[in-house]
Design a protein around this motif. Structure first.
Motif, PDB file in Angstrom:
ATOM      1  N   MET A   6       0.843  -1.182   0.000  1.00  0.00           N
ATOM      2  CA  MET A   6       0.000   0.000   0.000  1.00  0.00           C
ATOM      3  C   MET A   6       0.882   1.236   0.000  1.00  0.00           C
ATOM      4  SD  MET A   6      -3.276  -0.781   2.253  1.00  0.00           S
ATOM      5  CE  MET A   6      -4.322  -2.148   1.784  1.00  0.00           C
ATOM      6  N   GLY A   7       0.424   2.272  -0.691  1.00  0.00           N
ATOM      7  CA  GLY A   7       1.260   3.416  -0.912  1.00  0.00           C
ATOM      8  C   GLY A   7       1.154   4.566   0.057  1.00  0.00           C
ATOM      9  N   THR A   8      -0.038   4.833   0.637  1.00  0.00           N
ATOM     10  CA  THR A   8      -0.208   5.957   1.562  1.00  0.00           C
ATOM     11  C   THR A   8      -1.191   5.555   2.659  1.00  0.00           C
ATOM     12  OG1 THR A   8      -2.149   6.994   0.527  1.00  0.00           O
ATOM     13  CG2 THR A   8       0.016   7.544  -0.405  1.00  0.00           C
ATOM     14  N   ILE A   9      -1.324   6.427   3.649  1.00  0.00           N
ATOM     15  CA  ILE A   9      -2.285   6.109   4.709  1.00  0.00           C
ATOM     16  C   ILE A   9      -3.721   6.197   4.198  1.00  0.00           C
ATOM     17  CG2 ILE A   9      -0.718   6.831   6.521  1.00  0.00           C
ATOM     18  CD1 ILE A   9      -2.821   9.115   7.008  1.00  0.00           C
ATOM     19  N   TYR A  10      -3.903   6.828   3.052  1.00  0.00           N
ATOM     20  CA  TYR A  10      -5.251   6.948   2.494  1.00  0.00           C
ATOM     21  C   TYR A  10      -5.798   5.610   1.999  1.00  0.00           C
ATOM     22  CZ  TYR A  10      -3.750  11.814   2.517  1.00  0.00           C
ATOM     23  OH  TYR A  10      -3.254  13.036   2.875  1.00  0.00           O
ATOM     24  N   ASP A  11      -4.958   4.603   1.970  1.00  0.00           N
ATOM     25  CA  ASP A  11      -5.391   3.267   1.557  1.00  0.00           C
ATOM     26  C   ASP A  11      -6.090   2.514   2.690  1.00  0.00           C
ATOM     27  OD1 ASP A  11      -4.212   3.614  -0.986  1.00  0.00           O
ATOM     28  OD2 ASP A  11      -2.266   3.002  -0.215  1.00  0.00           O
ATOM     29  N   PHE A  12      -6.187   3.131   3.877  1.00  0.00           N
ATOM     30  CA  PHE A  12      -6.720   2.438   5.051  1.00  0.00           C
ATOM     31  C   PHE A  12      -8.033   3.029   5.534  1.00  0.00           C
ATOM     32  CE2 PHE A  12      -2.151   1.996   4.948  1.00  0.00           C
ATOM     33  CZ  PHE A  12      -2.000   0.622   5.100  1.00  0.00           C
ATOM     34  N   THR A  13      -8.736   2.212   6.295  1.00  0.00           N
ATOM     35  CA  THR A  13      -9.909   2.670   7.031  1.00  0.00           C
ATOM     36  C   THR A  13      -9.690   2.284   8.491  1.00  0.00           C
ATOM     37  OG1 THR A  13     -11.126   0.612   6.738  1.00  0.00           O
ATOM     38  CG2 THR A  13     -11.473   2.322   5.062  1.00  0.00           C
ATOM     39  N   ALA A  14     -10.429   2.940   9.365  1.00  0.00           N
ATOM     40  CA  ALA A  14     -10.351   2.626  10.791  1.00  0.00           C
ATOM     41  C   ALA A  14     -11.695   2.943  11.423  1.00  0.00           C
ATOM     42  CB  ALA A  14      -9.241   3.440  11.450  1.00  0.00           C
ATOM     43  N   LYS A  15     -12.005   2.214  12.475  1.00  0.00           N
ATOM     44  CA  LYS A  15     -13.237   2.478  13.214  1.00  0.00           C
ATOM     45  C   LYS A  15     -13.037   3.691  14.124  1.00  0.00           C
ATOM     46  CE  LYS A  15     -15.407  -2.005  13.643  1.00  0.00           C
ATOM     47  NZ  LYS A  15     -16.141  -2.441  12.737  1.00  0.00           N
ATOM     48  N   THR A  16     -13.994   4.602  14.079  1.00  0.00           N
ATOM     49  CA  THR A  16     -13.941   5.757  14.969  1.00  0.00           C
ATOM     50  C   THR A  16     -14.298   5.317  16.384  1.00  0.00           C
ATOM     51  OG1 THR A  16     -16.242   6.327  14.572  1.00  0.00           O
ATOM     52  CG2 THR A  16     -14.594   7.333  13.091  1.00  0.00           C
ATOM     53  N   ILE A  17     -14.151   6.209  17.326  1.00  0.00           N
ATOM     54  CA  ILE A  17     -14.440   5.898  18.717  1.00  0.00           C
ATOM     55  C   ILE A  17     -15.910   5.507  18.905  1.00  0.00           C
ATOM     56  CG2 ILE A  17     -14.931   8.248  19.499  1.00  0.00           C
ATOM     57  CD1 ILE A  17     -12.631   5.931  21.461  1.00  0.00           C
ATOM     58  N   ASP A  18     -16.776   5.976  17.993  1.00  0.00           N
ATOM     59  CA  ASP A  18     -18.197   5.608  18.102  1.00  0.00           C
ATOM     60  C   ASP A  18     -18.541   4.351  17.299  1.00  0.00           C
ATOM     61  OD1 ASP A  18     -18.368   6.448  15.456  1.00  0.00           O
ATOM     62  OD2 ASP A  18     -19.584   8.213  15.896  1.00  0.00           O
ATOM     63  N   GLY A  19     -17.523   3.736  16.698  1.00  0.00           N
ATOM     64  CA  GLY A  19     -17.716   2.449  16.037  1.00  0.00           C
ATOM     65  C   GLY A  19     -18.001   2.478  14.555  1.00  0.00           C
ATOM     66  N   SER A  20     -18.063   3.654  13.954  1.00  0.00           N
ATOM     67  CA  SER A  20     -18.311   3.709  12.512  1.00  0.00           C
ATOM     68  C   SER A  20     -16.993   3.631  11.735  1.00  0.00           C
ATOM     69  CB  SER A  20     -19.083   4.986  12.146  1.00  0.00           C
ATOM     70  OG  SER A  20     -18.366   6.130  12.520  1.00  0.00           O
ATOM     71  N   GLU A  21     -17.044   3.017  10.556  1.00  0.00           N
ATOM     72  CA  GLU A  21     -15.849   2.921   9.707  1.00  0.00           C
ATOM     73  C   GLU A  21     -15.557   4.274   9.073  1.00  0.00           C
ATOM     74  OE1 GLU A  21     -13.516   0.590   8.875  1.00  0.00           O
ATOM     75  OE2 GLU A  21     -14.368  -0.791  10.331  1.00  0.00           O
ATOM     76  N   LYS A  22     -14.298   4.682   9.100  1.00  0.00           N
ATOM     77  CA  LYS A  22     -13.901   5.962   8.506  1.00  0.00           C
ATOM     78  C   LYS A  22     -12.741   5.731   7.548  1.00  0.00           C
ATOM     79  CE  LYS A  22     -13.230  10.768   9.607  1.00  0.00           C
ATOM     80  NZ  LYS A  22     -14.433  11.205   8.927  1.00  0.00           N
ATOM     81  N   PHE A  33      -9.181  12.423   5.194  1.00  0.00           N
ATOM     82  CA  PHE A  33      -8.148  13.355   5.648  1.00  0.00           C
ATOM     83  C   PHE A  33      -7.177  13.717   4.525  1.00  0.00           C
ATOM     84  CE2 PHE A  33      -9.533  10.934   9.342  1.00  0.00           C
ATOM     85  CZ  PHE A  33      -9.911  11.963  10.198  1.00  0.00           C
ATOM     86  N   SER A  34      -7.534  13.356   3.308  1.00  0.00           N
ATOM     87  CA  SER A  34      -6.683  13.606   2.148  1.00  0.00           C
ATOM     88  C   SER A  34      -6.300  15.085   2.063  1.00  0.00           C
ATOM     89  CB  SER A  34      -7.435  13.178   0.881  1.00  0.00           C
ATOM     90  OG  SER A  34      -6.579  13.223  -0.220  1.00  0.00           O
TER      91      SER A  34
END
Length: 159
Positions: free
Chosen positions: A1-17, A22-23
């Motif tokens: 993977m080339g940048t952090i933009y290739d990832f997702t993460a769950k927010t503190i409230d549990g939704s995928e972001k 943040f591009s």
């Protein structure tokens, strides 16, 4: 993977972001903990977020319980602690592992892009910081002992 933009993460409230949200921003990605000697750094991280946020900067906080069990709470407890104790308004994510077989893919990427002391990859403790440029590339890795205030010059160079 080339940048952090290739990832997702769950927010503190549990939704995928998707991190593509943040591009174009300069980011400081930090593994955090509520019961650590470095926990007061939340104050400095929030100060950076407020000082540089309008210039396209954000702090991304990732709670982690892998170091001395210093983040024992659930998501609601962590969010409440950060808000009540440090008035944190920067984005917080769900609790993750940063080392080992269950390490979040984002942190696997960050560690691979910016090695620690003597070329080691594993994160040694809470509040390790990764500075990411506007193109999503890792610009630096900083030890827990590096305070948020100490990072202002590095942030200003790439903002």
């Amino acid at each position: 993977m080339g940048t952090i933009y290739d990832f997702t993460a769950k927010t503190i409230d549990g939704s995928e972001k998707p991190l593509t949200d943040f591009s174009g921003q300069v980011l400081l990605v930090v593994n955090t903990a509520s019961k650590c000697g470095f926990t007061p750094q939340y104050e400095g991280l929030e100060a950076l977020y407020r000082k540089y946020g309008a210039k396209g900067f954000s702090v991304l906080g990732f709670p982690c319980n892998q170091f001395g069990g210093q983040e024992p709470g659930d998501a609601a407890e962590i969010a409440q602690f950060c808000s009540r104790s440090y008035d944190v308004t920067f984005p917080l994510f769900g609790k993750i592992d940063v080392n080992g077989a269950e390490a979040h893919p984002l942190f696997q990427y960050l560690k691979g892009e910016a090695k620690g002391v003597l070329g080691s990859e594993p994160i040694k403790w809470n509040f390790t910081k990764f500075l990411v440029d506007r193109n999503g590339k890792v610009a630096g890795r900083f030890a827990p002992t590096t305070t948020p205030k100490d990072l202002e010059k590095e942030i200003e160079k790439i903002i």
